[in-house]
Design a protein around this motif. Structure first.
Motif, PDB file in Angstrom:
ATOM      1  N   SER A 144      42.956  20.603  33.290  1.00  0.00           N
ATOM      2  CA  SER A 144      42.109  20.490  32.092  1.00  0.00           C
ATOM      3  C   SER A 144      40.706  21.025  32.353  1.00  0.00           C
ATOM      4  CB  SER A 144      42.036  19.027  31.639  1.00  0.00           C
ATOM      5  OG  SER A 144      43.320  18.536  31.304  1.00  0.00           O
ATOM      6  N   LEU A 145      40.182  20.750  33.541  1.00  0.00           N
ATOM      7  CA  LEU A 145      38.850  21.259  33.880  1.00  0.00           C
ATOM      8  C   LEU A 145      38.844  22.789  33.936  1.00  0.00           C
ATOM      9  CD1 LEU A 145      37.815  18.703  36.665  1.00  0.00           C
ATOM     10  CD2 LEU A 145      36.880  18.876  34.357  1.00  0.00           C
ATOM     11  N   LEU A 146      39.916  23.358  34.510  1.00  0.00           N
ATOM     12  CA  LEU A 146      40.010  24.822  34.548  1.00  0.00           C
ATOM     13  C   LEU A 146      40.105  25.402  33.143  1.00  0.00           C
ATOM     14  CD1 LEU A 146      42.507  25.240  37.543  1.00  0.00           C
ATOM     15  CD2 LEU A 146      40.077  25.849  37.511  1.00  0.00           C
ATOM     16  N   SER A 147      40.836  24.711  32.264  1.00  0.00           N
ATOM     17  CA  SER A 147      40.957  25.173  30.890  1.00  0.00           C
ATOM     18  C   SER A 147      39.614  25.135  30.172  1.00  0.00           C
ATOM     19  CB  SER A 147      41.981  24.307  30.145  1.00  0.00           C
ATOM     20  OG  SER A 147      42.099  24.727  28.802  1.00  0.00           O
ATOM     21  N   LEU A 148      38.849  24.060  30.383  1.00  0.00           N
ATOM     22  CA  LEU A 148      37.518  23.957  29.761  1.00  0.00           C
ATOM     23  C   LEU A 148      36.579  25.025  30.303  1.00  0.00           C
ATOM     24  CD1 LEU A 148      37.030  20.072  29.777  1.00  0.00           C
ATOM     25  CD2 LEU A 148      37.365  21.544  27.774  1.00  0.00           C
ATOM     26  N   GLN A 149      36.705  25.296  31.605  1.00  0.00           N
ATOM     27  CA  GLN A 149      35.859  26.319  32.220  1.00  0.00           C
ATOM     28  C   GLN A 149      36.171  27.698  31.646  1.00  0.00           C
ATOM     29  OE1 GLN A 149      33.490  25.534  34.527  1.00  0.00           O
ATOM     30  NE2 GLN A 149      32.748  27.635  34.517  1.00  0.00           N
ATOM     31  N   ALA A 150      37.456  27.964  31.412  1.00  0.00           N
ATOM     32  CA  ALA A 150      37.851  29.271  30.888  1.00  0.00           C
ATOM     33  C   ALA A 150      37.344  29.487  29.463  1.00  0.00           C
ATOM     34  CB  ALA A 150      39.370  29.404  30.944  1.00  0.00           C
ATOM     35  N   ARG A 151      37.269  28.433  28.691  1.00  0.00           N
ATOM     36  CA  ARG A 151      36.824  28.570  27.305  1.00  0.00           C
ATOM     37  C   ARG A 151      35.370  29.023  27.204  1.00  0.00           C
ATOM     38  NH1 ARG A 151      39.227  22.944  24.726  1.00  0.00           N
ATOM     39  NH2 ARG A 151      41.446  23.406  25.097  1.00  0.00           N
ATOM     40  N   ASN A 152      34.568  28.684  28.186  1.00  0.00           N
ATOM     41  CA  ASN A 152      33.145  29.033  28.159  1.00  0.00           C
ATOM     42  C   ASN A 152      32.847  30.378  28.796  1.00  0.00           C
ATOM     43  OD1 ASN A 152      32.518  26.540  26.957  1.00  0.00           O
ATOM     44  ND2 ASN A 152      32.447  25.523  28.967  1.00  0.00           N
ATOM     45  N   MET A 153      33.890  31.094  29.183  1.00  0.00           N
ATOM     46  CA  MET A 153      33.696  32.392  29.825  1.00  0.00           C
ATOM     47  C   MET A 153      33.935  33.530  28.843  1.00  0.00           C
ATOM     48  SD  MET A 153      35.338  32.059  33.639  1.00  0.00           S
ATOM     49  CE  MET A 153      34.515  31.081  34.889  1.00  0.00           C
ATOM     50  N   LYS A 154      33.155  34.549  28.991  1.00  0.00           N
ATOM     51  CA  LYS A 154      33.315  35.724  28.146  1.00  0.00           C
ATOM     52  C   LYS A 154      34.091  36.841  28.848  1.00  0.00           C
ATOM     53  CE  LYS A 154      29.034  34.781  25.602  1.00  0.00           C
ATOM     54  NZ  LYS A 154      27.701  35.289  25.216  1.00  0.00           N
ATOM     55  N   GLU A 156      37.049  38.472  30.306  1.00  0.00           N
ATOM     56  CA  GLU A 156      38.477  38.288  30.127  1.00  0.00           C
ATOM     57  C   GLU A 156      39.220  38.245  31.466  1.00  0.00           C
ATOM     58  OE1 GLU A 156      40.201  37.558  27.461  1.00  0.00           O
ATOM     59  OE2 GLU A 156      38.337  37.493  26.302  1.00  0.00           O
ATOM     60  N   GLU A 157      38.759  39.031  32.437  1.00  0.00           N
ATOM     61  CA  GLU A 157      39.413  39.040  33.737  1.00  0.00           C
ATOM     62  C   GLU A 157      39.277  37.687  34.430  1.00  0.00           C
ATOM     63  OE1 GLU A 157      41.373  41.154  35.345  1.00  0.00           O
ATOM     64  OE2 GLU A 157      41.393  42.339  33.490  1.00  0.00           O
ATOM     65  N   MET A 158      38.084  37.103  34.316  1.00  0.00           N
ATOM     66  CA  MET A 158      37.857  35.788  34.899  1.00  0.00           C
ATOM     67  C   MET A 158      38.708  34.736  34.196  1.00  0.00           C
ATOM     68  SD  MET A 158      35.889  35.867  37.491  1.00  0.00           S
ATOM     69  CE  MET A 158      35.491  34.125  37.615  1.00  0.00           C
ATOM     70  N   LYS A 159      38.856  34.864  32.892  1.00  0.00           N
ATOM     71  CA  LYS A 159      39.700  33.934  32.139  1.00  0.00           C
ATOM     72  C   LYS A 159      41.156  34.000  32.627  1.00  0.00           C
ATOM     73  CE  LYS A 159      37.345  33.311  27.705  1.00  0.00           C
ATOM     74  NZ  LYS A 159      37.461  33.435  26.237  1.00  0.00           N
ATOM     75  N   LYS A 160      41.632  35.218  32.864  1.00  0.00           N
ATOM     76  CA  LYS A 160      43.001  35.384  33.340  1.00  0.00           C
ATOM     77  C   LYS A 160      43.186  34.778  34.728  1.00  0.00           C
ATOM     78  CE  LYS A 160      44.001  39.603  30.718  1.00  0.00           C
ATOM     79  NZ  LYS A 160      44.329  41.050  30.801  1.00  0.00           N
ATOM     80  N   MET A 161      42.182  34.951  35.587  1.00  0.00           N
ATOM     81  CA  MET A 161      42.260  34.389  36.936  1.00  0.00           C
ATOM     82  C   MET A 161      42.297  32.861  36.895  1.00  0.00           C
ATOM     83  SD  MET A 161      39.630  36.910  38.949  1.00  0.00           S
ATOM     84  CE  MET A 161      39.715  35.944  40.437  1.00  0.00           C
ATOM     85  N   ILE A 162      41.456  32.288  36.064  1.00  0.00           N
ATOM     86  CA  ILE A 162      41.441  30.825  35.942  1.00  0.00           C
ATOM     87  C   ILE A 162      42.738  30.328  35.335  1.00  0.00           C
ATOM     88  CG2 ILE A 162      40.331  28.904  34.722  1.00  0.00           C
ATOM     89  CD1 ILE A 162      37.669  30.215  35.177  1.00  0.00           C
ATOM     90  N   VAL A 202      56.286  31.033  30.117  1.00  0.00           N
ATOM     91  CA  VAL A 202      56.517  32.015  29.051  1.00  0.00           C
ATOM     92  C   VAL A 202      55.667  31.670  27.833  1.00  0.00           C
ATOM     93  CG1 VAL A 202      58.227  32.922  27.426  1.00  0.00           C
ATOM     94  CG2 VAL A 202      58.822  32.650  29.842  1.00  0.00           C
ATOM     95  N   ARG A 203      55.651  30.390  27.451  1.00  0.00           N
ATOM     96  CA  ARG A 203      54.851  29.988  26.288  1.00  0.00           C
ATOM     97  C   ARG A 203      53.363  30.116  26.569  1.00  0.00           C
ATOM     98  NH1 ARG A 203      54.886  25.129  25.591  1.00  0.00           N
ATOM     99  NH2 ARG A 203      56.354  24.311  27.144  1.00  0.00           N
ATOM    100  N   SER A 204      52.953  29.843  27.821  1.00  0.00           N
ATOM    101  CA  SER A 204      51.538  29.894  28.169  1.00  0.00           C
ATOM    102  C   SER A 204      50.999  31.320  28.184  1.00  0.00           C
ATOM    103  CB  SER A 204      51.326  29.245  29.545  1.00  0.00           C
ATOM    104  OG  SER A 204      49.990  29.375  29.970  1.00  0.00           O
ATOM    105  N   ILE A 205      51.796  32.267  28.681  1.00  0.00           N
ATOM    106  CA  ILE A 205      51.308  33.651  28.830  1.00  0.00           C
ATOM    107  C   ILE A 205      51.645  34.513  27.614  1.00  0.00           C
ATOM    108  CG2 ILE A 205      51.517  35.738  30.244  1.00  0.00           C
ATOM    109  CD1 ILE A 205      52.053  33.907  32.648  1.00  0.00           C
ATOM    110  N   LYS A 206      52.854  34.370  27.066  1.00  0.00           N
ATOM    111  CA  LYS A 206      53.298  35.221  25.970  1.00  0.00           C
ATOM    112  C   LYS A 206      53.206  34.550  24.596  1.00  0.00           C
ATOM    113  CE  LYS A 206      54.548  38.933  28.280  1.00  0.00           C
ATOM    114  NZ  LYS A 206      53.881  40.249  28.073  1.00  0.00           N
ATOM    115  N   GLY A 207      52.931  33.271  24.565  1.00  0.00           N
ATOM    116  CA  GLY A 207      52.865  32.569  23.288  1.00  0.00           C
ATOM    117  C   GLY A 207      54.234  32.084  22.839  1.00  0.00           C
ATOM    118  N   THR A 208      54.237  31.327  21.761  1.00  0.00           N
ATOM    119  CA  THR A 208      55.497  30.757  21.263  1.00  0.00           C
ATOM    120  C   THR A 208      56.379  31.801  20.582  1.00  0.00           C
ATOM    121  OG1 THR A 208      54.340  30.098  19.238  1.00  0.00           O
ATOM    122  CG2 THR A 208      54.508  28.457  20.998  1.00  0.00           C
ATOM    123  N   ASP A 209      55.777  32.812  19.983  1.00  0.00           N
ATOM    124  CA  ASP A 209      56.561  33.851  19.299  1.00  0.00           C
ATOM    125  C   ASP A 209      56.816  35.024  20.248  1.00  0.00           C
ATOM    126  OD1 ASP A 209      56.504  32.340  16.976  1.00  0.00           O
ATOM    127  OD2 ASP A 209      54.607  33.237  16.324  1.00  0.00           O
TER     128      ASP A 209
END
Length: 333
Positions: A144-154, A156-162, A202-209
């Motif tokens: 959850s902390l990693l998810s919150l950290q990713a939301r505050n980043m602009k 995109e590469e850093m978001k993918k790494m987190i 699969v749902r996390s990276i590609k989404g539900t659809d």
């Protein structure tokens, strides 16, 4: 105390036997109870009494060689019934009053010890379950902390790494969650774990659809935590790489995961890969900048296994042979 009682009984039995008919005396059978008394204490004392009884009975039988005038191998008629009566009472007293009491006390102590051990086992299982539950909760907190950290980043590469780090944490949390929910706290049923892990990724990276098909063919096996976690991380990296680089964008693709025993039944063989674009043969763990590929090879080494890239199939596919490792969890190097 047992040995003192046995020795006194042995001496008394010999004296009474000699004066009540020798080899024909009813008291001679008390020697067998003395042997039994020895085995009640320890096997070593029982063997000493057994061999002693053999020697004593043999000497009584051959008492004529010793020319003992007061010993006859005939029970006196006048006292035959009395000696038989006393020998039976004495045997009953030894069996019931002495040895029976000892056996009942021993049985009670064993039963109480069994109950105490069972209670300690239940307490230990409860504590282990609680440990797995807390580890799972702590890992989910980190996720959850990693998810919150990713939301505050602009970036995109850093978001993918987190996000990749978050997925690795979640793959470990799933192992502890499954161990917490099982009665057998030492192993998890691996097919259901891989199904849950692959569906999550699969749902996390590609989404539900998404248009991703995951084909899972895993035998009915239960793996310990020291094998389940590194193998789960390895599968996590392989699936993640397939979803990011093999099956690009919203394209259609298939990921296959097969786990079975080797022909000699000593090792496990994991076939995992996709039918995507694949990567060039020149790319190796030493030359690549991809952390995921490096982790796949390092985790294989941690599982004391070997990895081979299957070039006969379309996309990126691996054949990984590994062993179920013991309790020594080695760091990833």
């Amino acid at each position: 105390m047992y040995n003192v009682t046995s020795l006194v009984t042995l001496f008394s039995c010999i004296v009474i036997t000699l004066f009540s008919g020798g080899i024909n005396s009813a008291f001679i059978f008390v020697l067998g109870l003395v042997v039994f008394a020895g085995y009640v204490t320890t096997k070593r004392y029982g063997e000493v009494y057994l061999y002693s009884a053999f020697i004593i009975v043999t000497l009584i039988y051959f008492q004529s060689i010793l020319s003992l005038p007061f010993v006859r191998n005939v029970v006196p008629e006048a006292s035959q019934d009395l000696f038989n009566f006393i020998s039976i009472l004495f045997s009953l007293y030894l069996l019931g009053g002495v040895f029976g009491k000892i056996l009942v006390k021993t049985h009670y102590n064993l039963y109480r010890s069994k109950l105490e051990v069972e209670q300690k086992v239940r307490e230990k299982e409860t504590l282990i379950k609680e440990v797995h539950h807390r580890v799972k909760n702590n890992l989910q907190t980190v996720s959850s902390l990693l998810s919150l950290q990713a939301r505050n980043m602009k970036d995109e590469e850093m978001k993918k790494m987190i996000k990749s780090s978050q997925n690795r944490v979640n793959s470990m949390a799933m192992v502890h969650e499954m161990l917490y929910m099982r009665e057998d706290l030492s192993k998890i049923e691996y097919k259901s774990y891989v199904e849950e892990l692959s569906d999550y990724l699969v749902r996390s990276i590609k989404g539900t659809d998404n248009r991703i098909k995951v084909a899972i063919d895993i035998i009915d096996i239960n793996l310990g935590i020291d094998t389940a976690i590194p193998l789960g991380l390895l599968i996590n990296e392989a699936i993640t790489n397939s979803l990011k680089y093999g099956i690009k964008d919203n394209g259609e693709g298939e990921i296959s995961i097969a786990l079975k025993k080797s022909q000699d039944e000593k090792d496990y063989v994991l076939n995992i890969g996709d039918n995507g674009d694949g990567y060039e043969e020149s790319i190796t763990p030493q030359t690549t900048t991809s952390l995921g590929l490096k982790l796949i090879y390092n985790l294989t080494r941690q599982l004391q296994g070997s990895i081979l890239k299957d070039c006969t199939k379309k996309g990126t596919n691996y054949i990984i042979t590994f062993k179920e490792i013991g309790q020594n969890f080695q760091p990833i190097g």
